[in-house]
Enzyme design. Structure first.
Site, PDB file in Angstrom:
ATOM      1  N   CYS A  60      29.036  30.060  53.498  1.00  0.00           N
ATOM      2  CA  CYS A  60      28.768  29.677  52.041  1.00  0.00           C
ATOM      3  C   CYS A  60      29.042  28.346  51.569  1.00  0.00           C
ATOM      4  O   CYS A  60      29.729  27.676  52.482  1.00  0.00           O
ATOM      5  CB  CYS A  60      29.781  30.729  51.293  1.00  0.00           C
ATOM      6  SG  CYS A  60      31.567  30.393  51.235  1.00  0.00           S
TER       7      CYS A  60
ATOM      8  N   HIS B 231      38.609  32.136  57.440  1.00  0.00           N
ATOM      9  CA  HIS B 231      39.152  33.300  58.213  1.00  0.00           C
ATOM     10  C   HIS B 231      38.043  33.805  59.202  1.00  0.00           C
ATOM     11  O   HIS B 231      37.310  34.767  59.060  1.00  0.00           O
ATOM     12  CB  HIS B 231      39.408  34.645  57.400  1.00  0.00           C
ATOM     13  CG  HIS B 231      40.639  34.500  56.440  1.00  0.00           C
ATOM     14  ND1 HIS B 231      40.859  35.245  55.528  1.00  0.00           N
ATOM     15  CD2 HIS B 231      41.873  33.703  56.773  1.00  0.00           C
ATOM     16  CE1 HIS B 231      42.059  34.888  54.970  1.00  0.00           C
ATOM     17  NE2 HIS B 231      42.675  34.054  55.883  1.00  0.00           N
TER      18      HIS B 231
ATOM     19  N   HIS C  51      41.132  29.066  50.745  1.00  0.00           N
ATOM     20  CA  HIS C  51      41.363  30.089  49.745  1.00  0.00           C
ATOM     21  C   HIS C  51      42.237  29.681  48.747  1.00  0.00           C
ATOM     22  O   HIS C  51      42.678  30.296  47.705  1.00  0.00           O
ATOM     23  CB  HIS C  51      42.021  31.037  50.829  1.00  0.00           C
ATOM     24  CG  HIS C  51      41.328  31.661  51.667  1.00  0.00           C
ATOM     25  ND1 HIS C  51      41.360  31.257  53.139  1.00  0.00           N
ATOM     26  CD2 HIS C  51      40.123  32.425  51.757  1.00  0.00           C
ATOM     27  CE1 HIS C  51      40.445  31.985  53.750  1.00  0.00           C
ATOM     28  NE2 HIS C  51      39.870  32.469  53.232  1.00  0.00           N
TER      29      HIS C  51
ATOM     30  N   CYS D 293      38.296  26.347  47.694  1.00  0.00           N
ATOM     31  CA  CYS D 293      36.814  26.459  46.984  1.00  0.00           C
ATOM     32  C   CYS D 293      36.707  26.234  45.671  1.00  0.00           C
ATOM     33  O   CYS D 293      37.551  26.882  44.859  1.00  0.00           O
ATOM     34  CB  CYS D 293      36.415  27.861  47.442  1.00  0.00           C
ATOM     35  SG  CYS D 293      34.858  28.587  46.658  1.00  0.00           S
TER      36      CYS D 293
ATOM     37  N   HIS E 137      46.041  38.766  50.164  1.00  0.00           N
ATOM     38  CA  HIS E 137      45.077  37.707  50.585  1.00  0.00           C
ATOM     39  C   HIS E 137      45.803  36.327  50.039  1.00  0.00           C
ATOM     40  O   HIS E 137      46.169  36.265  49.071  1.00  0.00           O
ATOM     41  CB  HIS E 137      43.931  37.922  50.283  1.00  0.00           C
ATOM     42  CG  HIS E 137      42.661  37.376  50.603  1.00  0.00           C
ATOM     43  ND1 HIS E 137      42.321  35.866  50.329  1.00  0.00           N
ATOM     44  CD2 HIS E 137      41.825  37.696  51.711  1.00  0.00           C
ATOM     45  CE1 HIS E 137      41.299  35.736  50.837  1.00  0.00           C
ATOM     46  NE2 HIS E 137      41.066  36.509  51.795  1.00  0.00           N
TER      47      HIS E 137
ATOM     48  N   GLU F 190      43.917  33.941  48.804  1.00  0.00           N
ATOM     49  CA  GLU F 190      43.489  33.611  47.662  1.00  0.00           C
ATOM     50  C   GLU F 190      44.140  34.285  46.411  1.00  0.00           C
ATOM     51  O   GLU F 190      44.168  33.610  45.460  1.00  0.00           O
ATOM     52  CB  GLU F 190      41.750  34.024  47.516  1.00  0.00           C
ATOM     53  CG  GLU F 190      41.235  33.856  46.110  1.00  0.00           C
ATOM     54  CD  GLU F 190      39.850  34.200  45.993  1.00  0.00           C
ATOM     55  OE1 GLU F 190      39.654  34.640  44.745  1.00  0.00           O
ATOM     56  OE2 GLU F 190      39.058  34.160  46.947  1.00  0.00           O
TER      57      GLU F 190
ATOM     58  N   SER G  47      38.710  38.734  57.828  1.00  0.00           N
ATOM     59  CA  SER G  47      37.601  38.170  56.631  1.00  0.00           C
ATOM     60  C   SER G  47      37.466  39.164  55.724  1.00  0.00           C
ATOM     61  O   SER G  47      37.032  40.153  55.712  1.00  0.00           O
ATOM     62  CB  SER G  47      36.180  37.679  57.307  1.00  0.00           C
ATOM     63  OG  SER G  47      35.443  37.469  56.227  1.00  0.00           O
TER      64      SER G  47
ATOM     65  N   ASN H  31      35.946  39.258  52.854  1.00  0.00           N
ATOM     66  CA  ASN H  31      34.429  39.278  52.452  1.00  0.00           C
ATOM     67  C   ASN H  31      33.485  40.017  53.462  1.00  0.00           C
ATOM     68  O   ASN H  31      32.456  40.745  53.361  1.00  0.00           O
ATOM     69  CB  ASN H  31      33.700  38.064  52.126  1.00  0.00           C
ATOM     70  CG  ASN H  31      33.487  37.104  53.191  1.00  0.00           C
ATOM     71  OD1 ASN H  31      32.196  37.170  53.894  1.00  0.00           O
ATOM     72  ND2 ASN H  31      34.287  36.301  53.590  1.00  0.00           N
TER      73      ASN H  31
ATOM     74  N   SER I 283      32.238  32.972  56.265  1.00  0.00           N
ATOM     75  CA  SER I 283      33.072  31.889  57.260  1.00  0.00           C
ATOM     76  C   SER I 283      32.298  32.044  58.671  1.00  0.00           C
ATOM     77  O   SER I 283      32.917  31.496  59.617  1.00  0.00           O
ATOM     78  CB  SER I 283      34.232  31.919  57.170  1.00  0.00           C
ATOM     79  OG  SER I 283      34.682  33.444  57.548  1.00  0.00           O
TER      80      SER I 283
END
Length: 279
Positions: A13, A40, A72, A92, A120, A122, A213, A215, A263
């Site tokens: 991304c 990740h 993150h 990000c 996490h 983030e 990860s 996502n 990622s």
């Protein structure tokens, strides 16, 4: 096998690519240390190590003159920097925007509710910018929240869209005023939408991405919920003869869907695509 790989489901991304490009460029001038895993994905982290970008788990382990913040984000105090150390912010932009927004809403008197995984990086980062936020990861946790005059609901940028909406609906009964902002990033929404379409058309779906990860995990879960037989791998080396046979059997004469986490290197995705297509 006939493999369907939507363009939106391939490789890095924007935020991940930006972070990797940044530290790779800086590493050419000297050693760079990253406070936590930059992204990740194990293949990416290993390649960065070879390029002189090393991971440290805490500020006490920093020994180089340059330290990078991961894609993150990091706890608020880390952005203030360290004596005689250059801090490179690879957060990000979508996460940066979320950090800023929760800080603003806290100042405006909202009780900030963050939908996400509490451990996490983030979520840990974003939470540090708000005033006593509450993190919820499922409907049951949302139901336990008390009453607040004003509630603002935001989300980890890689969360499940349907879960976010369900929690927001539940919290309407916990406040006089609910502000709902969908802070899931564009890439995550596109990948999830493409994944749901694939899982409805293909009996077998292969998800490629790191085990840690968030996502990628979400893509795997959504595919299973949609009813597709789903296989989660980190790379092409996991495509054993047995797994390939199972994927082919499940797919029958139909298609095999292929998606990747945000990622996952494009080269890894293409290798998996090649192996599946030629089987």
């Amino acid at each position: 096998m006939r493999v369907v790989l939507p363009e939106a489901c391939q490789g890095f991304c924007f935020g991940v690519k930006r972070a990797i490009d940044e530290v790779t460029s800086i590493s050419k001038t000297g050693e760079v240390q990253v406070l936590g895993h930059l992204v990740h994905n194990p293949q990416v982290v290993e390649q960065l190590e070879r390029d002189g970008v090393h991971t440290v788990e805490s500020p006490e382990q920093i020994t180089s003159g340059i330290v990078a913040i991961t894609a993150h984000g990091a706890p608020k105090e880390i952005y203030d920097g360290f004596p005689n150390i250059r801090v490179v912010d690879c957060t990000c932009p979508f996460v940066k925007r979320l950090q800023k927004r929760v800080a603003e809403l806290s100042e405006e008197g909202y009780k900030v509710i963050i939908v996400g995984d509490s451990h996490h990086p983030e979520v840990v980062s974003v939470s540090s910018f708000a005033i006593e936020p509450i993190v919820v990861g499922n409907i049951s946790q949302a139901m336990e929240i008390g009453f607040f005059k004003k509630i603002a609901v935001l989300s980890q940028t890689t969360q499940d869209t349907s879960l976010l909406r369900d929690i927001a609906c539940e919290l309407t009964g916990h406040t006089d005023l609910l502000l709902f902002e969908n802070t899931i990033c564009t890439s995550t929404r596109e990948r999830q939408a493409q994944l749901l379409d694939l899982a409805s058309r293909c009996k077998a779906v292969v998800v490629v991405g790191g085990r840690v990860s968030a996502n990628t995990k979400r893509l795997y879960q959504l595919s299973k919920q949609k009813g597709a037989q789903t296989f989660w791998i980190e790379g092409p080396e996991e495509l054993s003869c047995d797994m390939l046979a199972r994927i082919k059997t499940v797919s029958g004469n139909g298609c095999v869907g292929l998606v990747s986490g945000a990622s996952t290197p494009p080269s890894t995705v293409l290798q998996v695509f090649s192996i599946l297509s030629s089987y």
